[in-house]
Design an enzyme around this catalytic site. Sequence first.
Site, PDB file in Angstrom:
ATOM      1  N   CYS A 156     -22.105  -3.240 -16.751  1.00 43.36           N
ATOM      2  CA  CYS A 156     -22.529  -2.869 -15.394  1.00 43.36           C
ATOM      3  C   CYS A 156     -21.927  -1.533 -14.974  1.00 43.36           C
ATOM      4  O   CYS A 156     -20.728  -1.295 -15.127  1.00 43.36           O
ATOM      5  CB  CYS A 156     -22.123  -3.957 -14.414  1.00 43.36           C
ATOM      6  SG  CYS A 156     -22.585  -3.593 -12.704  1.00 43.36           S
ATOM      7  N   ASP A 205       0.801  -1.227   0.000  1.00 41.13           N
ATOM      8  CA  ASP A 205       0.000   0.000   0.000  1.00 41.13           C
ATOM      9  C   ASP A 205       0.834   1.278   0.000  1.00 41.13           C
ATOM     10  O   ASP A 205       0.622   2.162  -0.827  1.00 41.13           O
ATOM     11  CB  ASP A 205      -0.973   0.003   1.185  1.00 41.13           C
ATOM     12  CG  ASP A 205      -1.938   1.173   1.143  1.00 41.13           C
ATOM     13  OD1 ASP A 205      -2.403   1.526   0.049  1.00 41.13           O
ATOM     14  OD2 ASP A 205      -2.229   1.739   2.209  1.00 41.13           O
TER      15      ASP A 205
END
Length: 391
Positions: free
Chosen positions: A191, A134
Amino acid sequence: MHSAEIKAALQAYAGEIGIDQIGFASADPFVELKERLVRHRELGYESGFEEPDLKKRTEPTETIPAAKSIIAIALAYPSKMPHPPRSKEGEYRGIFARASWGTDYHHVLRAKLEKLQQKLLELVPVATSEIMVDTGVLSDRAVAERAGIGWSGKNTSILSPHLGSWIYLGEMVTDIYLPPDQPVTQSCGECTACMDACPTGALVQPGQLNAQACIAYLTQTKGFLAEQYREKLGNRLYGCDTCQVVCPINRKVNFTHQEAFTPDVEEVKPLLKPLLTMSNRQFKNRFGHMAGSWRGKKPLQRNTIIALAHFKDHSSIPLLQQLLQEDPRPVIRGTSAWALGKIGGESAMEALQLAQVSEEDEEVCAEIAQALIRLEKESSHREEKENVTFG
């Protein structure tokens, strides 16, 4: 050992130490990513938490000059809370996003990667490698996509065909060649559920996020929250899961086998008012092990005040008045003023009027003034309605 044998040994070991998914990618430059990041910066969509050097973010050889491969891993985390406590009048609760449930994932992933790193050294003693979780310079999601962990969804999350998007990502760059895996060919298709559901419209187009408008980012800022976003925050204390909750790929997905990520329901859905009277030590003792504590208590307390306004919790007025009068932090005083204006009532107005006399900070004064204007308008409207009704 042959490179394919090294890869197979690492794959087997990853399963032994509880890594849910592992993939292998080349350490070639991320050329398309760099082009996207340049446009992203030009549009002002960065959060400011990223590594500012785009070369470091997109060229693994900036980390290890002889880099040949990147090993990507994913750990699944739960999406459902067992027996969640519910808010009730006078005892309202906030919510931490799922990425802050259990032990801080940075520590958990790093520990797994360190074991994997040691295994690599056993197999190839001359190997050089560097771990990232991260906060590393590379894009975890770009690496995971190239390594076949999943595809990049329209909400910018990596969607694993096996695990959905409720996954933490980490990687290890190495100068050892390992046969790369193929990227996933599945996609989101037509979608747009995540884009349609985003509370602030931060998903400006498929795969592009304006971080400056994303609630997950906004909950982590330390200054005044722009008023246009306060109403959108609801009772979120840290992060936002909306775009993942509505994703059809995540339907019925709930992995609970990683014990480190099991949530303590009283920690991830805490009572709001006690958060406002915690000392730094109390905050660290209770929340310090969670990923959502990394910015300290100030953003969470600001968000707590906004949540009390969301619930229109009249029982919190004495506490908000105390913060408005005594807290040394302008952001907390100003947000308390705003909340009193949203909650309303005579006691809220009296608290604001009293604070107006002694407050010296310009931003806080502006918040008090706006809150009083709001309450005066509401009072005026009520009087007009009463006159019509009884006139």
